[in-house]
Structure formats: C-alpha cells, structure tokens
Design a protein around this motif. Sequence first.
Motif, PDB file in Angstrom:
ATOM      1  N   GLU A  46       0.833  -1.208   0.000  1.00  0.00           N
ATOM      2  CA  GLU A  46       0.000   0.000   0.000  1.00  0.00           C
ATOM      3  C   GLU A  46       0.866   1.257   0.000  1.00  0.00           C
ATOM      4  OE1 GLU A  46      -2.874   0.018   3.118  1.00  0.00           O
ATOM      5  OE2 GLU A  46      -3.599  -2.009   2.674  1.00  0.00           O
ATOM      6  N   LEU A  47       1.932   1.241   0.786  1.00  0.00           N
ATOM      7  CA  LEU A  47       2.815   2.411   0.835  1.00  0.00           C
ATOM      8  C   LEU A  47       3.525   2.612  -0.497  1.00  0.00           C
ATOM      9  CD1 LEU A  47       4.336   1.837   4.386  1.00  0.00           C
ATOM     10  CD2 LEU A  47       2.803   3.699   3.725  1.00  0.00           C
ATOM     11  N   TRP A  52      -2.128   3.819   0.683  1.00  0.00           N
ATOM     12  CA  TRP A  52      -2.400   3.741   2.121  1.00  0.00           C
ATOM     13  C   TRP A  52      -3.196   4.941   2.591  1.00  0.00           C
ATOM     14  CZ3 TRP A  52      -1.117   7.091   6.077  1.00  0.00           C
ATOM     15  CH2 TRP A  52      -1.417   6.640   7.375  1.00  0.00           C
ATOM     16  N   GLU A  53      -4.203   4.682   3.393  1.00  0.00           N
ATOM     17  CA  GLU A  53      -5.004   5.725   4.028  1.00  0.00           C
ATOM     18  C   GLU A  53      -5.190   5.355   5.496  1.00  0.00           C
ATOM     19  OE1 GLU A  53      -6.141   8.525   2.844  1.00  0.00           O
ATOM     20  OE2 GLU A  53      -5.686   8.264   0.706  1.00  0.00           O
ATOM     21  N   ASP A  77      -1.472   1.512  11.438  1.00  0.00           N
ATOM     22  CA  ASP A  77      -1.281   2.940  11.188  1.00  0.00           C
ATOM     23  C   ASP A  77      -0.199   3.513  12.090  1.00  0.00           C
ATOM     24  OD1 ASP A  77      -3.270   2.778   9.323  1.00  0.00           O
ATOM     25  OD2 ASP A  77      -4.813   3.747  10.548  1.00  0.00           O
ATOM     26  N   ARG A  78      -0.099   2.965  13.303  1.00  0.00           N
ATOM     27  CA  ARG A  78       0.953   3.443  14.199  1.00  0.00           C
ATOM     28  C   ARG A  78       2.341   3.069  13.666  1.00  0.00           C
ATOM     29  NH1 ARG A  78      -2.651   1.596  18.381  1.00  0.00           N
ATOM     30  NH2 ARG A  78      -1.237  -0.057  19.063  1.00  0.00           N
ATOM     31  N   LEU A 164       6.046  13.448   2.207  1.00  0.00           N
ATOM     32  CA  LEU A 164       5.166  14.607   2.316  1.00  0.00           C
ATOM     33  C   LEU A 164       3.709  14.202   2.124  1.00  0.00           C
ATOM     34  CD1 LEU A 164       5.170  17.642   2.802  1.00  0.00           C
ATOM     35  CD2 LEU A 164       5.311  17.973   0.321  1.00  0.00           C
ATOM     36  N   ASP A 165       3.475  13.233   1.231  1.00  0.00           N
ATOM     37  CA  ASP A 165       2.107  12.752   1.035  1.00  0.00           C
ATOM     38  C   ASP A 165       1.600  12.034   2.279  1.00  0.00           C
ATOM     39  OD1 ASP A 165      -0.242  12.198  -0.699  1.00  0.00           O
ATOM     40  OD2 ASP A 165       0.411  10.121  -0.454  1.00  0.00           O
ATOM     41  N   LEU A 166       2.468  11.249   2.936  1.00  0.00           N
ATOM     42  CA  LEU A 166       2.060  10.595   4.179  1.00  0.00           C
ATOM     43  C   LEU A 166       1.781  11.627   5.263  1.00  0.00           C
ATOM     44  CD1 LEU A 166       4.513   7.543   4.306  1.00  0.00           C
ATOM     45  CD2 LEU A 166       2.074   7.524   3.735  1.00  0.00           C
ATOM     46  N   CYS A 167       2.603  12.668   5.327  1.00  0.00           N
ATOM     47  CA  CYS A 167       2.346  13.752   6.291  1.00  0.00           C
ATOM     48  C   CYS A 167       1.002  14.407   6.023  1.00  0.00           C
ATOM     49  CB  CYS A 167       3.457  14.800   6.220  1.00  0.00           C
ATOM     50  SG  CYS A 167       5.033  14.280   6.924  1.00  0.00           S
TER      51      CYS A 167
END
Length: 368
Positions: A46-47, A52-53, A77-78, A164-167
């Motif tokens: 997913e990453l 991933w969401e 998610d953690r 940055l997208d994950l942030c």
Amino acid sequence: MINPSEITVAQLFEAYHDCRRRKRNTVAARAFEIHLEDNLMELYRELQAGSWEPSPASVFVVRHPKPREVWAAEFRDRIVHHLVYRAIGPIFERAFIHDSCASIKGRGTLYAADRLDGHLRSATENWTRPAFYLKADIANFFGSIRQDALFALLSRRVRDATMLDLCRKLVFQDVKRGAIVRCPARDLALVPPHKSLFQAAPGVGLPIGNLSSQFFANVLLDPLDQMIKRLLGFRFHYVRYVDDMVLLHRSTADLLEAAGAIRHHLAGIGMQLAEGKTFVAPVEKGVDFVGHVLRPHRRSGRPKTHRNALRRIMAAPIGDLAVCCNSYLGLYRHVGSRAQVIDICRAGALRGLRFDRGLTKVAWKEHP
C-alpha cells in the motif's frame, strides 16, 4: 535515519519494532503479530502504491486529571507514524533548541525538569539573587491546531514526495469520520465541547495520543521557540514541554513583555494563551513544572500527584500493589522528596509490604 525516498521492507520492519516496543503484549500488537509477515507486506504494498489511508481511529475518555479525549490509531497505522518519524524526525530535530522537550529521544519530563533546574540556578546565581518566572501554556493546544499552518511548516522542510504525502494524510485526517467510540456516551459528555474533536471546526485539531501528533506539535511550536531565543534575545532563560513553558528573568516587566510577544506569535497561528494559567511569580515560592516543584536547593513531587499516588496505593488490588509502589518509588527517586518517599512506603506497609533498607523498592510482601 531512514532515506525517505526509498521505503524498504527493512525500514518497515524497523518501524514495526519501534511501534511494538513496550506494547508487545497489547491485544492489537498480538493480533498483528500472528500474521506478521503477511500484514507487513500488505502495508508495504500500500505504501509503495501510494494507496495507504489512515483507518478509522478509536476514541475513549480519560478522567484524570480532567476529562479529555484520547484517540488511538490502528496498530498498522501506528507503524506508519513511526516510519514517518524515523524519516523526517532528524530533519527537524537537529534545528530544535535544546530547551524543546517531549517526544524527542532523551528529552522527557526528567530532562525538562533538569534543564529548568539549571536555568534557575543560572538566573539566581545559585539561589543567591531574586528572580521571577513566567508560567504559561496554550489554551486547548491540540484541539486548536490549524492543520494548514502545520502542513505549511512540514512542506518547507520535507522534500520527498512520498513522505510529504504521508504527512498530508496524517495531518488532514478527519478522525471524526468512522470513529470507533470505546467508552460510554456519558464519558464523552464529560469532555468540554471546546476540547472535543467531535465539535472542532473542519481543518482544526489533531488527535491526542498519536506519535505523529506529538512530533507535529514540536514542529508547530519550533518557530515560537526560535522567536523567544532569537528575537527576544538571550536575556531570558526558557524551557518548553509540549505547550507548557517557563521563562525566567529578574524583571517582571520584561517577563510581561515576553508574554505579549508570545500572545502575538500565537495569534498568527490561531492560538492563544490560557490566561487563567498564565502568571508571573517569584521563583523562591517554587516552580511547578512537569510534575516537579523546584525550590531553592531542593525538588519535590507535585502535591496533587502525591495525593493521587497514596490513594492509588491504598485502593490497588493486592496483586498489583507491589508493582504500584515500585513504580512510584522509581518516579520519586528523581522527583520526590524524602518525606514523600516515606509516605509511599508507609502506605505500602499498612497493606502488608516491606521495603529494602534504602526505601527504593519492595523487598517482600506478606500476601501470597
């Protein structure tokens, strides 16, 4: 440090090990570990795909010291929270001032209290001259964080598009959507509306309880730290733990001026000081900070914390009693006074415990 441009399976395993540290026996960690490789590889795919969401978060209410919501992300998610922190944490932390504490390795409450203790000795020339302190914290800090202002700070330093997208997903997550409530409705009703994320305006607030939120809080307040250290000059001694801050000076007028500068800075990011908790006082009266009360040449635990400790010891089940006493004795080794240590041992002795000669731990217990 993780190279954020190339997320690897090894890096994901490292983030997993960080995530499970001291939490391996939780239900969520055990469930994830049953099919560890399959779960991690699914998360990795997913990453890699950018799909991933964050999953819906669980929310419950803690009542002490006052009612507040705690939001718990899913275990998978953690892991992402730790992955992001490992990647971008060093980028920001190398620029943080040494008096920025909390959610930084080696900078917990003891570090914060020790920094303040050193500043107090410096400001008073080892307690031989008078000085004053400004105590301040931010009103409803996590609940009033403007997500766009936070993300703007992140985007200035995080150059990798993947991180940055994950942030972006972590900052702008609407935790209210699909939230899993794990407490009675009457507990949620105890939380004041202005402190509940369920009542927050769109684009405002971060969930308390996530590593990412704690780290992002330091990113958001770093410009405030820099302003106090650079623009106000080095005439102030200063330390901050999350949104709780103390400034020291020999002039009350200068401290009040500093408070005005802090208010002005916070207004620019949509925040304000908790005026009922903001005051100037002489340091010889004692400075209450991160559970420590620092006075001339001595330190003790906060009286309210001590009263709660004694109540917990007297109410603890027999099977948990020794662990409870040892935990407080470990805390008071750094925080408490000798009188507080004796109080803890006396309460334990009334319930059948015996302690070693130095009153540092439970030596034996009468109960099986």
